[in-house]
Design a protein around this motif. Structure first.
Motif, mmCIF file in Angstrom:
data_model
loop_
_atom_site.group_PDB
_atom_site.id
_atom_site.type_symbol
_atom_site.label_atom_id
_atom_site.label_comp_id
_atom_site.label_asym_id
_atom_site.label_seq_id
_atom_site.Cartn_x
_atom_site.Cartn_y
_atom_site.Cartn_z
ATOM 1 N N GLY A 13 -5.724 5.543 -0.579
ATOM 2 C CA GLY A 13 -4.333 5.827 -0.226
ATOM 3 C C GLY A 13 -4.027 5.450 1.201
ATOM 4 N N LYS A 14 -2.806 5.724 1.590
ATOM 5 C CA LYS A 14 -2.330 5.383 2.923
ATOM 6 C C LYS A 14 -2.881 6.357 3.964
ATOM 7 N N THR A 15 -2.962 5.888 5.196
ATOM 8 C CA THR A 15 -3.386 6.757 6.291
ATOM 9 C C THR A 15 -2.455 7.968 6.394
ATOM 10 N N GLY A 16 -3.038 9.150 6.553
ATOM 11 C CA GLY A 16 -2.244 10.363 6.724
ATOM 12 C C GLY A 16 -1.860 11.070 5.449
ATOM 13 N N ASN A 17 -2.394 10.607 4.315
ATOM 14 C CA ASN A 17 -2.021 11.223 3.036
ATOM 15 C C ASN A 17 -2.986 12.309 2.583
ATOM 16 N N GLY A 18 -3.969 12.645 3.421
ATOM 17 C CA GLY A 18 -4.851 13.768 3.103
ATOM 18 C C GLY A 18 -6.032 13.424 2.226
ATOM 19 N N VAL A 57 -16.204 9.631 -2.660
ATOM 20 C CA VAL A 57 -16.197 8.638 -1.586
ATOM 21 C C VAL A 57 -14.837 8.673 -0.907
ATOM 22 N N ASP A 58 -14.849 8.892 0.399
ATOM 23 C CA ASP A 58 -13.630 8.837 1.217
ATOM 24 C C ASP A 58 -13.523 7.427 1.789
ATOM 25 N N THR A 59 -12.335 6.840 1.748
ATOM 26 C CA THR A 59 -12.153 5.459 2.191
ATOM 27 C C THR A 59 -11.180 5.371 3.357
ATOM 28 N N PRO A 60 -11.224 4.284 4.133
ATOM 29 C CA PRO A 60 -10.247 4.086 5.215
ATOM 30 C C PRO A 60 -8.839 4.002 4.650
ATOM 31 N N GLY A 61 -7.872 4.473 5.428
ATOM 32 C CA GLY A 61 -6.485 4.433 4.976
ATOM 33 C C GLY A 61 -5.890 3.044 5.114
ATOM 34 N N LEU A 62 -4.964 2.745 4.229
ATOM 35 C CA LEU A 62 -4.228 1.485 4.299
ATOM 36 C C LEU A 62 -2.916 1.710 5.027
ATOM 37 N N PHE A 63 -2.628 0.878 6.016
ATOM 38 C CA PHE A 63 -1.431 0.983 6.859
ATOM 39 C C PHE A 63 -1.505 2.217 7.749
ATOM 40 N N GLY A 64 -0.679 2.179 8.780
ATOM 41 C CA GLY A 64 -0.512 3.353 9.629
ATOM 42 C C GLY A 64 0.794 4.021 9.257
ATOM 43 N N ILE A 65 1.203 4.968 10.068
ATOM 44 C CA ILE A 65 2.458 5.659 9.782
ATOM 45 C C ILE A 65 3.649 4.762 10.087
ATOM 46 N N MET A 66 3.562 3.966 11.133
ATOM 47 C CA MET A 66 4.662 3.081 11.504
ATOM 48 C C MET A 66 4.436 1.707 10.903
ATOM 49 N N ALA A 94 -13.436 7.443 -11.527
ATOM 50 C CA ALA A 94 -11.994 7.598 -11.298
ATOM 51 C C ALA A 94 -11.628 7.242 -9.869
ATOM 52 N N PHE A 95 -10.361 6.814 -9.710
ATOM 53 C CA PHE A 95 -9.770 6.584 -8.394
ATOM 54 C C PHE A 95 -8.654 7.608 -8.210
ATOM 55 N N LEU A 96 -8.710 8.374 -7.138
ATOM 56 C CA LEU A 96 -7.648 9.323 -6.830
ATOM 57 C C LEU A 96 -6.731 8.673 -5.805
ATOM 58 N N PHE A 97 -5.520 8.327 -6.238
ATOM 59 C CA PHE A 97 -4.541 7.665 -5.374
ATOM 60 C C PHE A 97 -3.642 8.725 -4.749
ATOM 61 N N THR A 98 -3.783 8.913 -3.430
ATOM 62 C CA THR A 98 -3.076 9.991 -2.746
ATOM 63 C C THR A 98 -1.717 9.550 -2.208
ATOM 64 N N LEU A 99 -0.758 10.455 -2.350
ATOM 65 C CA LEU A 99 0.577 10.290 -1.771
ATOM 66 C C LEU A 99 0.919 11.571 -1.017
ATOM 67 N N VAL A 112 0.956 0.202 -1.246
ATOM 68 C CA VAL A 112 -0.493 0.419 -1.270
ATOM 69 C C VAL A 112 -1.036 0.143 -2.674
ATOM 70 N N ILE A 113 -0.232 0.421 -3.700
ATOM 71 C CA ILE A 113 -0.644 0.156 -5.081
ATOM 72 C C ILE A 113 -0.968 -1.317 -5.258
ATOM 73 N N ASP A 114 -0.118 -2.192 -4.675
ATOM 74 C CA ASP A 114 -0.347 -3.639 -4.779
ATOM 75 C C ASP A 114 -1.629 -4.048 -4.070
ATOM 76 N N VAL A 115 -1.877 -3.429 -2.901
ATOM 77 C CA VAL A 115 -3.097 -3.753 -2.154
ATOM 78 C C VAL A 115 -4.335 -3.332 -2.948
ATOM 79 N N LEU A 116 -4.280 -2.152 -3.545
ATOM 80 C CA LEU A 116 -5.421 -1.665 -4.328
ATOM 81 C C LEU A 116 -5.656 -2.520 -5.569
ATOM 82 N N THR A 117 -4.581 -3.071 -6.120
ATOM 83 C CA THR A 117 -4.736 -3.976 -7.258
ATOM 84 C C THR A 117 -5.374 -5.284 -6.818
ATOM 85 N N ILE A 118 -5.054 -5.730 -5.597
ATOM 86 C CA ILE A 118 -5.716 -6.909 -5.022
ATOM 87 C C ILE A 118 -7.211 -6.631 -4.886
ATOM 88 N N ILE A 119 -7.543 -5.425 -4.412
ATOM 89 C CA ILE A 119 -8.939 -5.073 -4.133
ATOM 90 C C ILE A 119 -9.748 -4.874 -5.417
#
Length: 324
Positions: A13-18, A57-66, A94-99, A112-119
């Motif tokens: 998920g995105k950075t800051g989504n917990g 597994v915890d992963t790096p966030g995609l994008f920042g807040i700005m 399973a993949f847990l996609f956080t929002l 972020v969904i598009d990026v994860l589909t790329i990955i």
């Protein structure tokens, strides 16, 4: 409580989504570092396990807040970091996609969904569960549903995930919410029997490493850039897959041709041996003469005596191998 023995989960998920907080909730301990602000707390993939046998597994966030050019330019490095989650946790269930439920579900957020589909390829969606964090336990289920239903893109993605969406308040997690998440993990993995299959993952790494557009920024909204890049990458992956398939077919043809030549050489050798046997048998040569002829043909001569008639067969292994 839902059975969790042997289950493997990757949180994205995105950075800051917990993501880190969700990992700690599932593992029932403070094993992942949690940031107090919206800056990324996780720089590399981190795997942790608990006693019941749950792997997270915890992963790096995609994008920042700005939304900045830096975020777009970091897509390559972040994507390659996230794809390494499969190195430390092969065949996740399973993949847990956080929002972040405290924020509005924008196109930028959902890109972020598009990026994860790329990955991970489209296959990841078959194992995806949407987790909306920062939803207080006092929020009614009907109000929660109204919130995410207002966003058409999220609504469509939840539909693609067969309705798998959960809520969680990581500050005060409720057992029913955690159980619902684990129930879905069991569901998508058929109780751990059907893990995610990482098809063409090496191909995706290669494309990500060589995609120059990931270093460009022309002022367009990031979700539009991602959509364009995703289409380009999917095309390149399709071409790469075609090339791999062509290479596989060529190797198969080469193998079949070698086998064909080997069979032909063996057949020709059998004909020569048969002809030699017929000639020797018809000539009525003495055993000593046959032995000399056989030895001259090969040191590996075999003499057979049948009904008083001496038959000698000389087989040259050296010659046979040279013909093959």
């Amino acid at each position: 409580m839902t059975p969790i023995n042997g289950l493997k989960i990757i949180i994205v998920g995105k950075t800051g989504n917990g993501k880190s907080s969700l990992g700690n909730t599932l593992l029932q301990g403070k094993v992942f570092f949690e940031s107090d602000d919206f800056n990324a707390a996780t720089a590399e993939c981190q795997l942790e396990q608990n006693i019941p046998g749950l792997t997270v597994v915890d992963t790096p966030g995609l994008f920042g807040i700005m939304e900045t050019d830096k975020n777009v330019k970091q897509i390559r490095s972040n994507a390659l970091s996230i794809i390494r989650s499969l190195d430390i946790c092969c065949q996740p269930h399973a993949f847990l996609f956080t929002l972040n439920g405290a924020c509005r579900f924008t196109d930028e957020e959902l890109s972020v969904i598009d990026v994860l589909t790329i990955i991970f390829g489209k296959e990841w969606i078959d194992h995806a569960i949407v987790i909306v964090t920062h939803i207080g336990n006092d929020v009614k289920e009907s109000d929660f549903k109204k919130k995410w239903n207002r966003c058409e893109k999220l609504k469509k993605f939840v539909k693609d995930c067969n309705g798998r969406i959960c809520r969680i308040d990581n500050r005060n997690p409720q057992e029913e919410h955690v159980s619902r998440i684990l129930h879905f993990v069991n569901q998508v993995s058929l109780n751990g029997k059907r893990p995610y299959s990482a098809k063409y993952i090496d191909c995706r790494k290669k494309v990500l490493q060589n995609e120059d557009k990931l270093e460009e920024y022309n002022g367009m909204p990031s979700h539009l850039i991602i959509k364009e890049i995703a289409q380009d990458i999917q095309t390149m992956i399709a071409n790469e897959i075609k090339n791999e398939e062509l290479h596989r077919r060529l190797l198969q043809q080469e193998k079949e041709e070698k086998e064909k030549l080997a069979k032909l050489a063996a057949f020709e050798m059998e004909k020569k041996i048969s002809k030699t046997v017929s000639t020797i048998t018809a000539s009525g040569l003495s055993a000593a003469s046959v032995a000399c002829i056989a030895y001259a043909a090969s040191p590996f001569a075999i003499a057979f005596c049948c009904g008083g008639a001496v038959v000698a067969i000389g087989i040259s292994i050296f010659t046979w191998r040279r013909n093959l």
